[in-house]
Design a protein around this motif. Structure first.
Motif, PDB file in Angstrom:
ATOM      1  N   LEU A 277       4.669 -16.649  40.686  1.00 58.28           N
ATOM      2  CA  LEU A 277       5.571 -16.818  39.541  1.00 58.28           C
ATOM      3  C   LEU A 277       6.173 -18.222  39.535  1.00 58.28           C
ATOM      4  O   LEU A 277       6.214 -18.888  38.492  1.00 58.28           O
ATOM      5  N   GLY A 278       6.632 -18.685  40.681  1.00 64.14           N
ATOM      6  CA  GLY A 278       7.238 -20.015  40.758  1.00 64.14           C
ATOM      7  C   GLY A 278       6.265 -21.132  40.435  1.00 64.14           C
ATOM      8  O   GLY A 278       6.584 -22.054  39.685  1.00 64.14           O
ATOM      9  N   ILE A 279       5.071 -21.047  40.985  1.00 61.03           N
ATOM     10  CA  ILE A 279       4.049 -22.069  40.715  1.00 61.03           C
ATOM     11  C   ILE A 279       3.641 -22.037  39.243  1.00 61.03           C
ATOM     12  O   ILE A 279       3.473 -23.085  38.611  1.00 61.03           O
ATOM     13  N   SER A 280       3.518 -20.848  38.687  1.00 56.13           N
ATOM     14  CA  SER A 280       3.147 -20.716  37.268  1.00 56.13           C
ATOM     15  C   SER A 280       4.217 -21.309  36.358  1.00 56.13           C
ATOM     16  O   SER A 280       3.900 -22.039  35.412  1.00 56.13           O
ATOM     17  N   ALA A 281       5.476 -21.008  36.636  1.00 56.78           N
ATOM     18  CA  ALA A 281       6.573 -21.543  35.812  1.00 56.78           C
ATOM     19  C   ALA A 281       6.625 -23.063  35.925  1.00 56.78           C
ATOM     20  O   ALA A 281       6.830 -23.767  34.921  1.00 56.78           O
ATOM     21  N   ALA A 282       6.432 -23.588  37.128  1.00 55.85           N
ATOM     22  CA  ALA A 282       6.449 -25.034  37.326  1.00 55.85           C
ATOM     23  C   ALA A 282       5.301 -25.702  36.578  1.00 55.85           C
ATOM     24  O   ALA A 282       5.496 -26.708  35.878  1.00 55.85           O
ATOM     25  N   THR A 283       4.122 -25.146  36.696  1.00 54.83           N
ATOM     26  CA  THR A 283       2.939 -25.715  36.048  1.00 54.83           C
ATOM     27  C   THR A 283       3.091 -25.692  34.529  1.00 54.83           C
ATOM     28  O   THR A 283       2.810 -26.687  33.847  1.00 54.83           O
ATOM     29  N   TYR A 284       3.539 -24.561  33.996  1.00 58.06           N
ATOM     30  CA  TYR A 284       3.738 -24.464  32.552  1.00 58.06           C
ATOM     31  C   TYR A 284       4.769 -25.497  32.086  1.00 58.06           C
ATOM     32  O   TYR A 284       4.551 -26.198  31.084  1.00 58.06           O
ATOM     33  N   SER A 285       5.878 -25.589  32.786  1.00 56.54           N
ATOM     34  CA  SER A 285       6.945 -26.513  32.378  1.00 56.54           C
ATOM     35  C   SER A 285       6.492 -27.964  32.460  1.00 56.54           C
ATOM     36  O   SER A 285       6.797 -28.763  31.575  1.00 56.54           O
ATOM     37  N   LEU A 286       5.765 -28.302  33.519  1.00 53.60           N
ATOM     38  CA  LEU A 286       5.239 -29.667  33.616  1.00 53.60           C
ATOM     39  C   LEU A 286       4.286 -29.978  32.467  1.00 53.60           C
ATOM     40  O   LEU A 286       4.323 -31.065  31.890  1.00 53.60           O
ATOM     41  N   ASN A 287       3.456 -29.006  32.095  1.00 55.27           N
ATOM     42  CA  ASN A 287       2.536 -29.204  30.977  1.00 55.27           C
ATOM     43  C   ASN A 287       3.269 -29.369  29.655  1.00 55.27           C
ATOM     44  O   ASN A 287       2.815 -30.112  28.791  1.00 55.27           O
ATOM     45  N   GLN A 288       4.377 -28.693  29.480  1.00 62.33           N
ATOM     46  CA  GLN A 288       5.133 -28.789  28.235  1.00 62.33           C
ATOM     47  C   GLN A 288       5.920 -30.095  28.119  1.00 62.33           C
ATOM     48  O   GLN A 288       6.009 -30.677  27.054  1.00 62.33           O
ATOM     49  N   ILE A 289       6.502 -30.541  29.216  1.00 60.84           N
ATOM     50  CA  ILE A 289       7.379 -31.710  29.167  1.00 60.84           C
ATOM     51  C   ILE A 289       6.612 -33.008  29.428  1.00 60.84           C
ATOM     52  O   ILE A 289       6.837 -34.016  28.767  1.00 60.84           O
ATOM     53  N   ILE A 290       5.706 -33.003  30.381  1.00 60.23           N
ATOM     54  CA  ILE A 290       5.088 -34.241  30.834  1.00 60.23           C
ATOM     55  C   ILE A 290       3.705 -34.467  30.240  1.00 60.23           C
ATOM     56  O   ILE A 290       3.382 -35.550  29.774  1.00 60.23           O
ATOM     57  N   LEU A 291       2.863 -33.481  30.328  1.00 58.63           N
ATOM     58  CA  LEU A 291       1.448 -33.687  29.979  1.00 58.63           C
ATOM     59  C   LEU A 291       1.143 -33.448  28.530  1.00 58.63           C
ATOM     60  O   LEU A 291       1.766 -32.917  27.759  1.00 58.63           O
TER      61      LEU A 291
END
Length: 174
Positions: free
Chosen positions: A160-174
């Motif tokens: 869950l933590g890795i998924s939330a981090a990955t999703y958030s990075l994709n939304q804000i950064i990538l």
């Protein structure tokens, strides 16, 4: 239903192996301190430092906030939806070393938040990625040592933590 029972049976087996290991009592003291680092105070400190350093425009801060805004409700729904008993309630004559903040164990919120913060912080400060991942893994392990989670609780927390981090990075950064 058979799968859930099999997973639970394996979880109890692995949990009992750890709790009955000769080195368990040596781990318990360290686990208390490591677990406390995942209580949330350091996350609040990190958010505060990022705000005062770069303001709301900080991509690091925005990513963390988005991740927490997404992860915490999912965690809450899963925890209260599955209603999995903690080891103390599930195993006769076992008493955890700490008092958990809530009744249910699945998934581990400490583990979820630790991995989420580790991944996001490691993205913005790459030299810290491996030490932070080690810390997050130790937070999850400490929760099992303290007797408030089964191993799969921490495994799903990690996912869950890795998924939330990955999703958030994709939304804000990538």
């Amino acid at each position: 239903m058979k799968l859930i029972y099999s997973v639970h049976k394996y979880d109890v087996f692995m949990f009992n192996r750890l709790i009955n290991a000769s080195f368990y009592h040596n781990l318990a003291t360290a686990a208390r301190y490591i677990s406390r680092t995942g209580d949330g105070y350091l996350y609040l400190l990190l958010v505060t430092v990022l705000y005062f350093k770069d303001g709301w425009q900080s991509p690091f801060l925005q990513t963390l906030l988005l991740a927490f805004l997404m992860e915490r409700p999912i965690y809450f729904v899963l925890k209260n939806g599955f209603k999995r008993n903690r080891p103390q309630a599930a195993i006769k004559e076992f008493h955890s070393l700490v008092t958990p903040s809530d009744k249910f164990s699945f998934p581990s919120g400490h583990t979820s938040a630790a991995f989420m913060v580790a991944i996001i912080s490691g993205f913005f400060i790459p030299v810290l990625l491996l030490p932070l991942l080690l810390w997050a893994a130790l937070v999850g392990f400490s929760r099992v040592v303290l007797g408030v989670h089964f191993p799969t609780d921490t495994l799903v927390g990690m996912i869950l933590g890795i998924s939330a981090a990955t999703y958030s990075l994709n939304q804000i950064i990538l």
